[in-house]
Design an enzyme around this catalytic site. Sequence first.
Site, PDB file in Angstrom:
ATOM      1  N   GLY A 124       0.948  -1.310   0.465  1.00 47.30           N
ATOM      2  CA  GLY A 124       0.050   0.079   0.383  1.00 47.30           C
ATOM      3  C   GLY A 124       0.694   1.306  -0.132  1.00 47.30           C
ATOM      4  N   LEU A 134       6.489   1.421   5.177  1.00 40.29           N
ATOM      5  CA  LEU A 134       7.448   1.893   3.969  1.00 40.29           C
ATOM      6  C   LEU A 134       8.405   3.399   4.495  1.00 40.29           C
ATOM      7  CD1 LEU A 134       5.624   1.472   0.648  1.00 40.29           C
ATOM      8  CD2 LEU A 134       7.784  -0.109   1.894  1.00 40.29           C
ATOM      9  N   HIS A 188      -4.854   2.173   7.464  1.00 35.56           N
ATOM     10  CA  HIS A 188      -2.688   2.489   7.270  1.00 35.56           C
ATOM     11  C   HIS A 188      -2.970   4.059   6.992  1.00 35.56           C
ATOM     12  CE1 HIS A 188       1.549   1.736   7.987  1.00 35.56           C
ATOM     13  NE2 HIS A 188       1.154   2.743   6.704  1.00 35.56           N
ATOM     14  N   GLU A 189      -3.169   3.542   5.358  1.00 36.70           N
ATOM     15  CA  GLU A 189      -3.192   4.506   4.672  1.00 36.70           C
ATOM     16  C   GLU A 189      -4.510   5.533   4.269  1.00 36.70           C
ATOM     17  OE1 GLU A 189      -1.417   4.109   2.768  1.00 36.70           O
ATOM     18  OE2 GLU A 189      -0.259   1.973   3.349  1.00 36.70           O
TER      19      GLU A 189
HETATM   20 ZN    ZN Z   1       2.623   3.840   6.008  1.00 34.39          ZN
END
Ligand code: ZN
Length: 176
Positions: free
Chosen positions: A46, A89, A130-131
């Site tokens: 994602g 990330l 999360h996104e």
């Molecule tokens: Zn993230």
Amino acid sequence: MSTYAIRIFGDPILRQRATEVANIDGRLVSLADDMIETMYEAPGVGLAATQIGIDKRLFVYDVGDGPQVIVNPEITESRGEWDFEEGCLSVPGLHWNIVRPKEVHLRGVDLDGNEVSMDADEYLARVFQHELDHLNGVLLLERLDADTHRQAMKTLRSRVLSGAGFSTPRPEEPAL
Ligand code: ZN
């Protein structure tokens, strides 16, 4: 298509609430393509626009059924609890068990301008939460309990101070 650098913890855009998308046009479609390529290259499952420094409310994801894009997403319902080891990330190399709602209902728009309205459970629900957090300027660090948060900040600061940076080995689980 091209890829973008992923913004890392400390970058102020990761703390900003992203702006609603007003028009779905060719530029947005090509941005979404670049986000998908950037996500695959990371590799991740994602990616939110703010993670590549773009102030727009959209994210991309692929949980194994091919790439998807959600524009102006919102979670309108959530229920239950689910514990999952989550990575990001933008905070590479670290992951934590985080409890969040197990099921959510997501609304938004796709790249054709069609309304999206779907239920998600467990892993997909986690990706959406999360996104969406990213688009609201919230990192997973803020979902940790006070002690774990303190420990995490210590680890992050010591990495910066030691110049070790974030070039740690990739986690086994792809991050979000
Ligand atoms: Zn993230």
